[in-house]
Motif scaffolding. Structure first.
Motif, PDB file in Angstrom:
ATOM      1  N   TYR A 123       6.717  -6.014   2.215  1.00  0.00           N
ATOM      2  CA  TYR A 123       6.594  -4.742   2.893  1.00  0.00           C
ATOM      3  C   TYR A 123       6.847  -5.163   4.577  1.00  0.00           C
ATOM      4  CZ  TYR A 123       3.905  -1.548   5.843  1.00  0.00           C
ATOM      5  OH  TYR A 123       3.644  -0.489   6.751  1.00  0.00           O
ATOM      6  N   ALA A 165       6.489   2.485   0.780  1.00  0.00           N
ATOM      7  CA  ALA A 165       7.628   2.060   1.725  1.00  0.00           C
ATOM      8  C   ALA A 165       8.743   0.807   1.287  1.00  0.00           C
ATOM      9  CB  ALA A 165       6.939   1.331   2.750  1.00  0.00           C
ATOM     10  N   LYS A 201       8.710  -2.562   7.115  1.00  0.00           N
ATOM     11  CA  LYS A 201       7.844  -1.580   7.560  1.00  0.00           C
ATOM     12  C   LYS A 201       8.195  -0.918   8.888  1.00  0.00           C
ATOM     13  CE  LYS A 201       5.334  -5.142  10.358  1.00  0.00           C
ATOM     14  NZ  LYS A 201       4.086  -5.749  10.700  1.00  0.00           N
TER      15      LYS A 201
END
Length: 335
Positions: free
Chosen positions: A264, A244, A268
């Motif tokens: 992250y 990601a 996210k």
């Protein structure tokens, strides 16, 4: 493929993780060099970037000297010195000094890109015209300075790069297209293909390099390697988080935004347009991310496709321990 013949190497860009200073990022590069040295990696190259807060490596020749003193077996090199930013004579003297201090352990990797934006590049070298012929002339001069082979009657004949060492650092050209590969073939240099920059045309560029290679005083036969973003983990959640972050990084680069350190948690919940999702799928071809077994199968296929036996891993993670572990798992697979 005979995995025992595969050489593993590292390209490290001294990434500045979120919440970490540039000083800490450089210390992590030192720790990673020591770690991969013990694991049996072949080379450890560091890069040249400017005018960014996300990467701390601006002067590979300085960092190489420190890393060589901290390790025992690794070949230390530049991935690379961005030649248009510099004088060929100064590059020759920098690497002659490194070779004199650490004989047989230095690689001189060269790139044509600026490693930064055009404004910064113009300040690094105000005479830089970004002309192909200028780059070719720099390569000619650099070879002459390193080998003491300047053409009679030229200015270079009167100039000697010092110190004079008994050995010469091998020269490599970094490329993400076929053009610099042709220069590498013509000048008898090694070729490093940056699949992590461009996932298209690499095998064809490598074949063209081999077919047109002319032996030089430095290299009697073609030598090539493949560089790619790699992340290996046994934790599926970490793999998901890593993918990601990398997906967003590539989109961020293509948007032309400032590359600030991120995590992250920052990405996210992001959503992407259909065009961006298409770019994400394309950019995933620049990476190999997964469990050890998944990565092994993908890398073997990629090495077969390129027909090369040296793999240079570029690994940037949110957590430094994950970076170390990724290189450890990769070594377990191939070394």
């Amino acid at each position: 493929m005979d995995l025992s013949q595969v050489k593993l190497s590292v390209l490290d860009q001294s990434p500045v993780r979120k919440g970490v200073t540039a000083n800490q990022a450089l210390q992590e590069t030192v720790e990673l060099a020591k770690f991969t040295d013990k694991l049996g990696y072949t080379r450890f190259w560091v890069s040249e970037h400017h005018n960014t807060t996300s990467l701390a490596g601006s002067t590979p020749e300085v960092l190489i000297a420190h890393l060589a003193g901290q390790t025992k077996n690794l070949r230390l090199g530049s991935g690379g010195v961005m030649l248009p930013n510099h004088s060929s004579l100064k590059v020759a003297e920098n690497f002659r000094m490194l070779e004199a201090l650490f004989p047989g352990r230095i690689d001189l990797g060269l790139g044509r890109a600026p490693g930064t934006d055009r404004i910064t590049a113009s300040l690094l070298n105000p005479s830089n015209r970004w002309a192909e012929q200028d780059f070719i002339e720099q390569l000619v001069d650099l070879q002459h300075y390193l080998n003491d082979t300047a053409e009679p009657g030229t200015i270079q004949e009167k100039i000697f790069a010092i110190p004079k060492a008994e050995t010469i650092p091998p020269m490599w050209l970094l490329t993400s297209s076929g053009q610099s590969g042709l220069f590498a073939a013509h000048f008898g240099m090694g070729m490093a293909f940056a699949h992590f920059i461009n996932p298209n045309g690499g095998p064809e560029a490598v074949k063209m390099y081999r077919d047109r290679f002319k032996p030089s005083a430095d290299l009697s036969s073609p030598q090539e390697l493949l560089a790619i973003f790699i992340f290996v983990s046994e934790d599926e959640e970490k793999i998901k988080r890593q993918q990601a972050v990398m997906d967003f990084r590539f989109i961020q680069l293509e948007r032309g935004g400032s590359l600030m350190p991120l995590s992250y948690e920052d990405v996210k919940d992001l959503s992407y347009s259909p065009a961006e999702l298409e770019r994400i799928q394309y950019n995933r071809r620049r990476t190999i991310v997964g469990t050890p077994d998944e990565v092994k199968l993908k890398l073997i296929a990629l090495l077969h496709h390129y027909d090369v036996s040296e793999l240079m891993a570029v690994t940037i993670t949110e957590d430094f321990d994950d970076r170390l572990q990724s290189y450890k798992l990769l070594a377990k697979t191939f070394l």
